[in-house]
Design a protein around this motif. Structure first.
Motif, PDB file in Angstrom:
ATOM      1  N   THR A  69       6.373  37.760  39.313  1.00  0.00           N
ATOM      2  CA  THR A  69       7.524  36.929  39.639  1.00  0.00           C
ATOM      3  C   THR A  69       8.782  37.649  39.162  1.00  0.00           C
ATOM      4  O   THR A  69       8.850  38.119  38.026  1.00  0.00           O
ATOM      5  CB  THR A  69       7.434  35.523  39.006  1.00  0.00           C
ATOM      6  OG1 THR A  69       7.287  35.639  37.597  1.00  0.00           O
ATOM      7  CG2 THR A  69       6.261  34.742  39.566  1.00  0.00           C
ATOM      8  N   ILE A  70       9.730  37.774  40.058  1.00  0.00           N
ATOM      9  CA  ILE A  70      10.960  38.511  39.781  1.00  0.00           C
ATOM     10  C   ILE A  70      12.130  37.544  39.914  1.00  0.00           C
ATOM     11  O   ILE A  70      12.319  36.946  40.971  1.00  0.00           O
ATOM     12  CB  ILE A  70      11.116  39.682  40.771  1.00  0.00           C
ATOM     13  CG1 ILE A  70       9.884  40.608  40.694  1.00  0.00           C
ATOM     14  CG2 ILE A  70      12.409  40.440  40.506  1.00  0.00           C
ATOM     15  CD1 ILE A  70       9.763  41.568  41.860  1.00  0.00           C
ATOM     16  N   CYS A  71      12.865  37.392  38.837  1.00  0.00           N
ATOM     17  CA  CYS A  71      14.018  36.496  38.852  1.00  0.00           C
ATOM     18  C   CYS A  71      15.279  37.316  39.090  1.00  0.00           C
ATOM     19  O   CYS A  71      15.758  38.016  38.190  1.00  0.00           O
ATOM     20  CB  CYS A  71      14.102  35.727  37.534  1.00  0.00           C
ATOM     21  SG  CYS A  71      15.379  34.459  37.552  1.00  0.00           S
ATOM     22  N   THR A  72      15.778  37.251  40.335  1.00  0.00           N
ATOM     23  CA  THR A  72      16.981  37.980  40.696  1.00  0.00           C
ATOM     24  C   THR A  72      17.537  37.425  42.004  1.00  0.00           C
ATOM     25  O   THR A  72      16.830  36.731  42.732  1.00  0.00           O
ATOM     26  CB  THR A  72      16.705  39.497  40.842  1.00  0.00           C
ATOM     27  OG1 THR A  72      17.946  40.185  40.964  1.00  0.00           O
ATOM     28  CG2 THR A  72      15.839  39.805  42.039  1.00  0.00           C
ATOM     29  N   ASP A  73      18.765  37.744  42.274  1.00  0.00           N
ATOM     30  CA  ASP A  73      19.374  37.419  43.563  1.00  0.00           C
ATOM     31  C   ASP A  73      18.977  38.533  44.522  1.00  0.00           C
ATOM     32  O   ASP A  73      19.383  39.681  44.351  1.00  0.00           O
ATOM     33  CB  ASP A  73      20.895  37.342  43.409  1.00  0.00           C
ATOM     34  CG  ASP A  73      21.589  36.902  44.674  1.00  0.00           C
ATOM     35  OD1 ASP A  73      21.338  37.512  45.740  1.00  0.00           O
ATOM     36  OD2 ASP A  73      22.396  35.959  44.610  1.00  0.00           O
ATOM     37  N   VAL A  74      18.175  38.218  45.511  1.00  0.00           N
ATOM     38  CA  VAL A  74      17.599  39.224  46.404  1.00  0.00           C
ATOM     39  C   VAL A  74      18.661  39.961  47.218  1.00  0.00           C
ATOM     40  O   VAL A  74      18.444  41.095  47.642  1.00  0.00           O
ATOM     41  CB  VAL A  74      16.516  38.586  47.299  1.00  0.00           C
ATOM     42  CG1 VAL A  74      17.109  37.775  48.423  1.00  0.00           C
ATOM     43  CG2 VAL A  74      15.564  39.623  47.825  1.00  0.00           C
ATOM     44  N   VAL A  75      19.826  39.370  47.397  1.00  0.00           N
ATOM     45  CA  VAL A  75      20.909  40.023  48.138  1.00  0.00           C
ATOM     46  C   VAL A  75      21.751  40.891  47.204  1.00  0.00           C
ATOM     47  O   VAL A  75      21.987  42.068  47.475  1.00  0.00           O
ATOM     48  CB  VAL A  75      21.802  38.990  48.859  1.00  0.00           C
ATOM     49  CG1 VAL A  75      23.024  39.649  49.464  1.00  0.00           C
ATOM     50  CG2 VAL A  75      21.007  38.255  49.930  1.00  0.00           C
ATOM     51  N   LEU A  76      22.193  40.335  46.097  1.00  0.00           N
ATOM     52  CA  LEU A  76      23.139  41.036  45.218  1.00  0.00           C
ATOM     53  C   LEU A  76      22.484  41.962  44.198  1.00  0.00           C
ATOM     54  O   LEU A  76      23.135  42.883  43.702  1.00  0.00           O
ATOM     55  CB  LEU A  76      24.024  40.021  44.499  1.00  0.00           C
ATOM     56  CG  LEU A  76      24.901  39.160  45.409  1.00  0.00           C
ATOM     57  CD1 LEU A  76      25.645  38.116  44.595  1.00  0.00           C
ATOM     58  CD2 LEU A  76      25.860  40.028  46.205  1.00  0.00           C
ATOM     59  N   ALA A  93      28.301  42.397  51.297  1.00  0.00           N
ATOM     60  CA  ALA A  93      26.925  42.477  51.807  1.00  0.00           C
ATOM     61  C   ALA A  93      26.859  42.088  53.280  1.00  0.00           C
ATOM     62  O   ALA A  93      26.111  42.691  54.057  1.00  0.00           O
ATOM     63  CB  ALA A  93      26.001  41.590  50.972  1.00  0.00           C
ATOM     64  N   PHE A  94      27.650  41.091  53.699  1.00  0.00           N
ATOM     65  CA  PHE A  94      27.695  40.717  55.115  1.00  0.00           C
ATOM     66  C   PHE A  94      28.199  41.897  55.948  1.00  0.00           C
ATOM     67  O   PHE A  94      27.672  42.187  57.021  1.00  0.00           O
ATOM     68  CB  PHE A  94      28.594  39.493  55.338  1.00  0.00           C
ATOM     69  CG  PHE A  94      27.898  38.182  55.173  1.00  0.00           C
ATOM     70  CD1 PHE A  94      27.142  37.635  56.204  1.00  0.00           C
ATOM     71  CD2 PHE A  94      27.991  37.471  53.988  1.00  0.00           C
ATOM     72  CE1 PHE A  94      26.498  36.420  56.067  1.00  0.00           C
ATOM     73  CE2 PHE A  94      27.354  36.247  53.837  1.00  0.00           C
ATOM     74  CZ  PHE A  94      26.600  35.721  54.876  1.00  0.00           C
ATOM     75  N   ALA A 140      28.236  45.230  54.995  1.00  0.00           N
ATOM     76  CA  ALA A 140      27.309  46.360  54.860  1.00  0.00           C
ATOM     77  C   ALA A 140      26.070  46.202  55.731  1.00  0.00           C
ATOM     78  O   ALA A 140      25.492  47.193  56.179  1.00  0.00           O
ATOM     79  CB  ALA A 140      26.904  46.530  53.394  1.00  0.00           C
ATOM     80  N   ASN A 141      25.672  44.970  55.998  1.00  0.00           N
ATOM     81  CA  ASN A 141      24.473  44.721  56.801  1.00  0.00           C
ATOM     82  C   ASN A 141      24.790  44.441  58.263  1.00  0.00           C
ATOM     83  O   ASN A 141      23.922  44.012  59.022  1.00  0.00           O
ATOM     84  CB  ASN A 141      23.656  43.590  56.182  1.00  0.00           C
ATOM     85  CG  ASN A 141      22.946  44.072  54.944  1.00  0.00           C
ATOM     86  OD1 ASN A 141      21.930  44.740  55.034  1.00  0.00           O
ATOM     87  ND2 ASN A 141      23.507  43.778  53.776  1.00  0.00           N
ATOM     88  N   GLY A 142      26.036  44.689  58.664  1.00  0.00           N
ATOM     89  CA  GLY A 142      26.410  44.604  60.069  1.00  0.00           C
ATOM     90  C   GLY A 142      26.501  43.208  60.644  1.00  0.00           C
ATOM     91  O   GLY A 142      26.470  43.034  61.864  1.00  0.00           O
ATOM     92  N   LEU A 143      26.629  42.195  59.795  1.00  0.00           N
ATOM     93  CA  LEU A 143      26.690  40.821  60.295  1.00  0.00           C
ATOM     94  C   LEU A 143      28.105  40.406  60.674  1.00  0.00           C
ATOM     95  O   LEU A 143      28.291  39.498  61.474  1.00  0.00           O
ATOM     96  CB  LEU A 143      26.095  39.858  59.271  1.00  0.00           C
ATOM     97  CG  LEU A 143      24.602  40.103  59.015  1.00  0.00           C
ATOM     98  CD1 LEU A 143      24.123  39.280  57.842  1.00  0.00           C
ATOM     99  CD2 LEU A 143      23.778  39.811  60.253  1.00  0.00           C
ATOM    100  N   VAL A 144      29.093  41.045  60.086  1.00  0.00           N
ATOM    101  CA  VAL A 144      30.497  40.894  60.458  1.00  0.00           C
ATOM    102  C   VAL A 144      31.154  42.264  60.322  1.00  0.00           C
ATOM    103  O   VAL A 144      30.638  43.146  59.638  1.00  0.00           O
ATOM    104  CB  VAL A 144      31.253  39.847  59.593  1.00  0.00           C
ATOM    105  CG1 VAL A 144      30.685  38.450  59.772  1.00  0.00           C
ATOM    106  CG2 VAL A 144      31.246  40.254  58.138  1.00  0.00           C
ATOM    107  N   LEU A 146      21.717  37.094  56.464  1.00  0.00           N
ATOM    108  CA  LEU A 146      21.975  38.118  55.458  1.00  0.00           C
ATOM    109  C   LEU A 146      20.729  38.374  54.618  1.00  0.00           C
ATOM    110  O   LEU A 146      20.351  39.525  54.384  1.00  0.00           O
ATOM    111  CB  LEU A 146      23.151  37.709  54.562  1.00  0.00           C
ATOM    112  CG  LEU A 146      23.467  38.669  53.410  1.00  0.00           C
ATOM    113  CD1 LEU A 146      23.818  40.060  53.925  1.00  0.00           C
ATOM    114  CD2 LEU A 146      24.595  38.096  52.564  1.00  0.00           C
ATOM    115  N   VAL A 147      20.089  37.307  54.190  1.00  0.00           N
ATOM    116  CA  VAL A 147      18.869  37.457  53.385  1.00  0.00           C
ATOM    117  C   VAL A 147      17.828  38.265  54.168  1.00  0.00           C
ATOM    118  O   VAL A 147      17.242  39.220  53.642  1.00  0.00           O
ATOM    119  CB  VAL A 147      18.303  36.083  52.971  1.00  0.00           C
ATOM    120  CG1 VAL A 147      16.924  36.230  52.345  1.00  0.00           C
ATOM    121  CG2 VAL A 147      19.259  35.375  52.014  1.00  0.00           C
TER     122      VAL A 147
END
Length: 180
Positions: free
Chosen positions: A89-96, A129-130, A132-136, A154-155
């Protein structure tokens, strides 16, 4: 949060239990209270599998909220009279703060929320992140009408790029807006 019956449906429809039984690693990158792990174990038990420590060592959860992971560990111990491996189990923000660990399969239900509905401080942290991932295209796009983009997009963009093995598969519940 995803109801257990829906998680079990996804697990059955995608054949994840047999893939897991053959040694595949499976991760829920936005685990919440771990319903997809519960679905895999319950479905495996229903199918007559002996879910042993080796099989459990191939299941992983990533979750931002430590309280949800604590709740998961307690419920897993209660339901199955055994501890789930804490190192899985990994406690982190998967995006940031993505752990950049790859798995054979990703399964889950990323949070469904529009960018505008997120807390303002978190929105500011996510803007890059939005882009960098080409969403905007840029920060201005987020301000001028593209702010309805769904956080789950994004996720998915991040976890498919950072956490999925080459030739791996991702199976997720996603909002209809992602297809429109």
């Amino acid at each position: 949060m995803t109801p257990l019956r829906w998680a079990k449906w996804l697990v059955r429809e995608t054949g994840l239990v047999s893939k897991w039984a053959k040694g595949a690693t499976i991760c829920d990158p936005t685990a919440g209270r771990g319903v997809f792990v519960h679905a895999l174990v319950a479905t495996g038990n229903e199918d007559g599998l002996d879910v042993d420590d080796k099989m459990l060592s191939h299941l992983f959860l990533i979750e931002r909220e430590a309280a949800f992971l604590r709740e998961f560990h307690k419920s897993f111990l209660f339901k199955y009279s055994r501890a789930f491996p804490k190192q899985n189990t990994i406690c982190t923000d998967v995006v940031l703060a993505n752990p950049r660990r790859s798995f054979d399969f990703l399964a889950g239900n990323p949070p469904w929320a529009n960018f505008n509905d997120l807390p303002s401080v978190y929105r500011e942290r996510l803007k890059a992140a939005f882009i960098a991932n080409g969403l905007v295209e840029d920060n201005q796009s987020l301000l001028l009408g593209c702010a309805r983009v769904d956080f789950s997009a994004l996720v998915l963009a991040v976890v498919m790029k950072e956490n999925l093995e080459i030739h791996g598969e991702g199976v997720f519940f996603v909002p209809l807006s992602l297809f429109q």
